[in-house]
Design an enzyme around this catalytic site. Structure first.
Site, PDB file in Angstrom:
ATOM      1  N   ASP A 166       0.826  -1.209   0.000  1.00 59.39           N
ATOM      2  CA  ASP A 166       0.000   0.000   0.000  1.00 59.39           C
ATOM      3  C   ASP A 166       0.860   1.259   0.000  1.00 59.39           C
ATOM      4  O   ASP A 166       1.943   1.279   0.585  1.00 59.39           O
ATOM      5  CB  ASP A 166      -0.891  -0.014   1.246  1.00 59.39           C
ATOM      6  CG  ASP A 166      -1.970   1.050   1.200  1.00 59.39           C
ATOM      7  OD1 ASP A 166      -2.392   1.425   0.089  1.00 59.39           O
ATOM      8  OD2 ASP A 166      -2.395   1.509   2.275  1.00 59.39           O
TER       9      ASP A 166
ATOM     10  N   ASN B 222       1.479   3.395  -2.951  1.00 61.08           N
ATOM     11  CA  ASN B 222       2.113   3.842  -4.191  1.00 61.08           C
ATOM     12  C   ASN B 222       1.612   5.220  -4.629  1.00 61.08           C
ATOM     13  O   ASN B 222       2.396   6.092  -5.007  1.00 61.08           O
ATOM     14  CB  ASN B 222       1.857   2.841  -5.318  1.00 61.08           C
ATOM     15  CG  ASN B 222       2.492   1.492  -5.078  1.00 61.08           C
ATOM     16  OD1 ASN B 222       3.402   1.368  -4.270  1.00 61.08           O
ATOM     17  ND2 ASN B 222       2.013   0.474  -5.774  1.00 61.08           N
TER      18      ASN B 222
ATOM     19  N   ARG C  80      -0.109   9.430  -9.946  1.00 62.30           N
ATOM     20  CA  ARG C  80      -0.192   8.206  -9.151  1.00 62.30           C
ATOM     21  C   ARG C  80       0.491   7.034  -9.853  1.00 62.30           C
ATOM     22  O   ARG C  80       1.084   6.172  -9.199  1.00 62.30           O
ATOM     23  CB  ARG C  80      -1.665   7.861  -8.879  1.00 62.30           C
ATOM     24  CG  ARG C  80      -2.336   8.780  -7.875  1.00 62.30           C
ATOM     25  CD  ARG C  80      -3.814   8.406  -7.712  1.00 62.30           C
ATOM     26  NE  ARG C  80      -3.991   7.018  -7.316  1.00 62.30           N
ATOM     27  CZ  ARG C  80      -3.960   6.597  -6.051  1.00 62.30           C
ATOM     28  NH1 ARG C  80      -3.743   7.462  -5.077  1.00 62.30           N
ATOM     29  NH2 ARG C  80      -4.141   5.319  -5.765  1.00 62.30           N
TER      30      ARG C  80
ATOM     31  N   THR D 193      -6.804  -4.897   7.066  1.00 59.23           N
ATOM     32  CA  THR D 193      -6.351  -5.947   6.146  1.00 59.23           C
ATOM     33  C   THR D 193      -7.064  -5.892   4.798  1.00 59.23           C
ATOM     34  O   THR D 193      -6.672  -6.607   3.875  1.00 59.23           O
ATOM     35  CB  THR D 193      -6.549  -7.338   6.772  1.00 59.23           C
ATOM     36  OG1 THR D 193      -7.921  -7.501   7.133  1.00 59.23           O
ATOM     37  CG2 THR D 193      -5.675  -7.494   8.016  1.00 59.23           C
TER      38      THR D 193
ATOM     39  N   ASN E 284     -10.458  -2.607  -6.312  1.00 63.41           N
ATOM     40  CA  ASN E 284      -9.669  -1.608  -7.049  1.00 63.41           C
ATOM     41  C   ASN E 284     -10.299  -1.195  -8.371  1.00 63.41           C
ATOM     42  O   ASN E 284      -9.879  -0.192  -8.975  1.00 63.41           O
ATOM     43  CB  ASN E 284      -8.250  -2.126  -7.303  1.00 63.41           C
ATOM     44  CG  ASN E 284      -7.372  -2.129  -6.068  1.00 63.41           C
ATOM     45  OD1 ASN E 284      -6.405  -2.877  -5.980  1.00 63.41           O
ATOM     46  ND2 ASN E 284      -7.696  -1.297  -5.089  1.00 63.41           N
TER      47      ASN E 284
END
Length: 283
Positions: free
Chosen positions: A61, A63, A74, A236, A109
């Site tokens: 996590d 980036n 991004r 998580t 995502n």
């Protein structure tokens, strides 16, 4: 003693000293992973015998935030993550980890912008294509965990080529969790069990935990011992809920592009000092 890591000198005399001194920020965007980026034996921490986690899961996590902090798009953060992934794989091999699950793209995502999703799909495909020979040389067996529907066919094709090419490797299994969601995995397992009940292969009142485990995406892979999440977030996020039911959790502050094998080793060291009872009591 002085050791060299990516051209930087780090003096240390013990693992504890190494942990303190080795977290100088490294700009991974300027680095490429060598063909065999393995450390000198003196540099690898000596973990207690029999204590290294067999299966480690990593929620990679941060980036996007890493890129935004630098005024970049991004997608630049995702690009910076590639060498970190393979530095972490190399470090896991050195530590003696047998299975490494990497949360690459979740079923949630897809909610991101279409442009970012397109980039992530194409980038995932291209990484697997570029790196399969390297992983094969390292003795890595490529695995995949996730759903086929909606995932780009070109990504699936590259995964299948990589899995076939590396299927006999035994040094370490690397599981790319692409289009993966823990709830989706459990729903898919339940659906398969329901089909087998309807076909008379299973009695509906005889469904057991063992049976559910046997219907997961990769039932031969043992439960996860350690889950690491980077970026400081403490959740998580639907990652391996069944497999990691008794995993030790380590939430680390570094954004993923600032990580690498040293962050992995630090988490493994913490894991080695945990008291795991699995609901029981040690006398």
């Amino acid at each position: 003693m002085v050791t060299i890591l990516f051209g930087k000198a780090y003096p240390f005399s013990s693992f504890d000293t190494f942990i303190i001194m080795s977290f100088e920020a490294v700009d991974y965007t300027s680095l490429s992973v060598p063909d065999a980026p393995f450390s000198h034996p003196d540099r690898i921490p000596h973990f207690p015998q029999g204590k290294v986690p067999q299966h480690v899961g990593v929620i990679m996590d941060g980036n996007g935030r890493w890129a935004q902090h630098r005024g970049l798009a991004r997608t630049e953060g995702h690009k910076a993550a590639e060498p970190v992934v393979f530095d972490t794989i190399a470090g896991a091999i050195e530590a003696g980890v047998r299975y490494l699950s990497l949360y690459t793209f979740s079923t949630e995502n897809w909610k991101r912008s279409p442009s970012e999703v397109r980039f992530l799909m194409g980038f995932s495909r291209d990484i697997i294509h570029r790196r399969v020979d390297q992983m094969n040389e390292w003795g890595v067996r490529v695995r995949w965990s996730g759903r086929r529907p909606r995932l780009w066919k070109s990504v699936i094709d590259e995964l299948e080529v990589a899995m076939e090419k590396t299927k006999h490797n035994t040094v370490m299994d690397v599981v790319f969790c692409i289009n993966y969601g823990g709830r989706a995995e459990l729903a898919d397992a339940a659906a398969q069990i329901a089909r087998e009940v309807a076909e008379g292969k299973i009695k509906g009142d005889r469904v057991t935990e063992k049976m559910v485990a046997e219907h997961l995406y990769n039932p031969d892979i043992p439960d996860c011992d350690l889950v690491i999440r980077t970026s400081g977030e403490q959740r998580t996020s639907n990652f391996l809920p069944w497999e990691a039911a008794y995993a030790e959790l380590d939430f680390v502050p570094e954004l993923w592009p600032d990580c690498g094998r040293q962050v992995l080793w630090r988490s493994i060291d913490r894991y080695c000092h945990r008291d795991r009872r699995f609901g029981g009591v040690k006398v």
